[in-house]
Write an enzyme that holds these catalytic residues in place. Structure first.
Site, mmCIF file in Angstrom:
data_model
loop_
_atom_site.group_PDB
_atom_site.id
_atom_site.type_symbol
_atom_site.label_atom_id
_atom_site.label_comp_id
_atom_site.label_asym_id
_atom_site.label_seq_id
_atom_site.Cartn_x
_atom_site.Cartn_y
_atom_site.Cartn_z
ATOM 1 N N ASP A 34 0.994 -1.132 0.292
ATOM 2 C CA ASP A 34 -0.141 0.043 0.058
ATOM 3 C C ASP A 34 1.040 1.140 -0.201
ATOM 4 O O ASP A 34 1.634 0.734 0.569
ATOM 5 C CB ASP A 34 -1.071 0.405 1.183
ATOM 6 C CG ASP A 34 -1.903 1.222 1.032
ATOM 7 O OD1 ASP A 34 -2.837 1.304 0.843
ATOM 8 O OD2 ASP A 34 -1.710 2.217 2.545
ATOM 9 N N GLU A 36 0.940 5.930 0.196
ATOM 10 C CA GLU A 36 0.234 7.000 0.191
ATOM 11 C C GLU A 36 1.156 7.868 -0.448
ATOM 12 O O GLU A 36 2.374 7.798 -0.786
ATOM 13 C CB GLU A 36 0.205 7.649 2.242
ATOM 14 C CG GLU A 36 -0.555 6.301 2.902
ATOM 15 C CD GLU A 36 -2.095 6.207 2.688
ATOM 16 O OE1 GLU A 36 -2.266 7.130 1.783
ATOM 17 O OE2 GLU A 36 -1.832 4.706 2.919
ATOM 18 N N HIS A 175 -5.327 5.145 6.583
ATOM 19 C CA HIS A 175 -4.904 5.793 5.043
ATOM 20 C C HIS A 175 -3.178 5.730 5.967
ATOM 21 O O HIS A 175 -2.324 7.096 5.715
ATOM 22 C CB HIS A 175 -4.744 7.409 4.804
ATOM 23 C CG HIS A 175 -6.418 7.214 4.361
ATOM 24 N ND1 HIS A 175 -6.965 6.690 3.335
ATOM 25 C CD2 HIS A 175 -8.214 7.289 5.294
ATOM 26 C CE1 HIS A 175 -7.970 6.704 2.744
ATOM 27 N NE2 HIS A 175 -8.478 7.040 4.061
ATOM 28 N N ASP A 180 -2.613 -0.085 5.956
ATOM 29 C CA ASP A 180 -3.453 -0.323 5.568
ATOM 30 C C ASP A 180 -2.966 -1.962 3.949
ATOM 31 O O ASP A 180 -4.086 -2.765 3.853
ATOM 32 C CB ASP A 180 -3.648 0.576 3.735
ATOM 33 C CG ASP A 180 -4.617 1.788 4.730
ATOM 34 O OD1 ASP A 180 -5.196 1.972 5.981
ATOM 35 O OD2 ASP A 180 -4.816 2.314 3.969
#
Length: 591
Positions: A34, A36, A175, A180
């Site tokens: 994942d 960001e 998030h 995540d």
């Protein structure tokens, strides 16, 4: 038994090899990743955090987590969403130091991500920027798998948070990359359990399963038969004739067929296909006509599976009713053919309120909601408010401001709404500068947002009004295969379209399209006789390179001091920079 029969029996008895069975899912090493980022586009944004979990057979083999210095500022809304601040990434390694370590961590594994195209797109872009060849990992998208194996009765949507709750994940998505990724591991394991009921036991079967059309899609493929290879609009209808979905395409045959293939993974659309019993095509002369017809049909039928443009009547407008003795700004849902000036449209009440507040900063119109008349004022029955006491209103309700003086404010507001936005910009500028000097950046940003809401609405309304004032505008644009596309626009509404073959004499075709175009009468408000979205479609078409004006009956112009001139300022004001710089960069739009 004949020799042929014996040979057939022997062939049936031959056992397949282990290679034919594929890689059992229990033996596959998955790296669930994942990211960001600072935005949604890999071309314009950067990675701020990478989190990954390596698993095999339900066992965690390792984890990878690091913040990444994106090399630029993190937008405030991203900080609010993720909690990752500029200070947190200041000492973090850059992507050129992180990427080799991640590629080594994931080497030889199957990449898993929720909405994988997003994460994989950023990783591929990072590899390209740093000169690494993309390892071409096998990729599994848990969002795609969820859409295939879960029904709407089980989960309302396929967001990660929803799926994590459904599968009782030990980690709640928040998030942040590693959290995540851990939640996605639990979702992956839950989906693998569900895949067993479909007979999916290997990696190869799982990847093929995600790419296979649903049984309903396969059964309904015949609905695409006979579709013309032409631009137009298509309507999916159920057995009762109810319109389920309206779409457009430059090639009806190709587009409608795509709904019955594995490329269509949207669950709501697959559900719609299951209900559909026919697809009705409407062939259009040009892509512009198809786009406009789609908007009109969606507004007319309000299909339950369309998400946008279903309720144009919900658009909001700022109205200044000039027929009242003491006009005020009100927010309405309809432009009427009355003695009023309208500004908009707005997509939400919040944005409309911000624009109204920006206009009130520049022009001291009354803000009370009472219907004020000279008779009420003379008798002293009008209700006063605190704004008059603090000097934010001339208090015509108390008779302190006579109708003649108030009329000057009304005329100033009318001038602003119809074209000259400089008073609003100047008033907002004074407040922004003062708040910035006092280091009250959040309040300054709020003032800037008010101004931006007003400027955007004014620019949109002035563009719409400029076209809707023209009784007739005829334009031509080069067609893709040669020749020309024609459009006849009357009072902002597309009245007719046509095409001119390559090498043909253009004028007979122009005359024919004009003669057969719809009769249109002027309408109220900036959008005139059309839906605002329709007029904007026409404006985008007219803005295309190579478009030629054939005939204009009216003045197609925007005000010299209108909001269109502030587009560049808006782009700079909302560029991703530090909060105080963000205010300053957006702070002087007219200099």
């Amino acid at each position: 038994m004949t020799s042929d029969g014996a040979e057939h029996a022997v062939r049936q008895a031959v056992q397949g090899t282990l290679d034919d069975l594929g890689t059992p899912l229990a033996d596959v090493v998955f790296v669930v990743v994942d990211l960001e980022t600072t935005g949604g586009s890999a071309a314009e944004s950067a990675i701020t955090e990478i989190g990954a979990v390596k698993v095999r057979g339900g066992e965690v083999l390792g984890e990878f987590a690091t913040l990444v210095d994106p090399g630029g500022p993190i937008p405030p809304f991203i900080t609010a969403l993720t909690g990752i601040t500029q200070q947190m990434v200041t000492a973090a390694p850059r992507i050129e130091a992180v990427l080799p370590a991640f590629l080594e961590f994931a080497r030889g594994c199957v990449l898993v991500a929720h909405n994988a195209p997003f994460d994989v797109g950023f990783l591929r872009a990072a590899c390209a920027a740093q000169g690494y060849a993309w390892p071409a990992f096998p990729v599994v998208d848990t969002a795609d798998l969820a859409r295939r194996v879960l029904t709407r009765d089980e989960v309302p949507n396929c967001r990660l948070g929803t799926l994590a709750r459904h599968f009782r994940s030990a980690t709640e998505p928040c998030h942040r990359a590693l959290a995540d990724a851990r939640a996605t591991v639990d979702v992956l394991h839950g989906l693998i359990e569900r895949l067993g009921s479909f007979g999916v036991q290997s990696l190869e079967e799982m990847r093929a399963f995600a790419k296979t059309p649903s049984p309903e899609q396969q059964r309904k493929r015949h609905l695409a038969d006979g579709m013309p290879a032409a631009p137009g609009v298509y309507l999916f209808e159920d057995a009762r004739g109810e319109v389920l979905y309206v779409g457009k395409s430059t090639n009806l045959r190709t587009r409608v067929r795509s709904y019955f293939t594995a490329s269509e993974t949207r669950r709501r659309i697959r559900e719609m296909v299951g209900l559909a019993e026919r697809v009705r095509p409407i062939v259009c002369a040009t892509g512009l006509e198809a786009e406009v017809r789609e908007l009109r049909l969606i507004a007319e039928h309000k299909p339950r599976y369309n998400r946008r443009s279903k309720f144009p009547e919900r658009a909001l407008w700022l109205k200044l009713a000039l027929s009242e003795p003491f006009p005020r700004l009100s927010i309405v849902r309809e432009c009427r053919d009355d003695d009023a000036v309208y500004l908009g449209p707005f997509g939400s009440a919040r944005v409309a309120e911000e624009a109204r507040a920006a206009l009130h900063e520049a022009v001291p119109l009354r803000q009370c909601t009472q219907r004020l008349t000279p008779r009420l004022v003379e008798r002293g029955r009008a209700r006063s408010c605190v704004l008059g006491e603090i000097g934010r209103c001339g208090a015509p309700c108390e008779g302190r401001e006579p109708p003649e003086a108030y009329a000057r404010h009304v005329e100033a507001a009318r001038t602003v709404m119809e074209g000259d936005v400089r008073p609003v910009v100047a008033a907002a500028q004074v407040r922004i500068d003062r708040l910035a000097v006092e280091m009250r950046y959040e309040e300054a940003a709020a003032q800037r947002d008010r101004l931006a809401a007003f400027v955007r609405a004014a620019a949109r309304g002035q563009r719409l009004a400029a076209l809707s004032r023209c009784a007739q505008l005829v334009a031509a644009r080069p067609a893709f295969g040669g020749g020309w596309e024609l459009a006849v626009v009357r009072y902002g509404r597309l009245a007719g379209t046509g095409t001119i073959p390559p090498g043909a004499n253009v004028w007979p075709y122009v005359d024919a399209v004009i003669a057969t175009s719809e009769t249109v009468f002027p309408g109220p408000g900036p959008a005139g006789s059309a839906l605002p979205e329709e007029t904007e479609c026409v404006l985008r078409w007219l803005d295309q390179p190579g478009t030629r004006l054939v005939e204009v009956d009216g003045d197609w112009i925007c005000p010299v001091h209108g909001a269109e001139s502030l587009r560049e300022w808006l782009d700079r004001a909302y560029a991703p920079v530090e909060p105080e710089d963000r205010v300053r960069r957006g702070g002087r739009p007219l200099r």
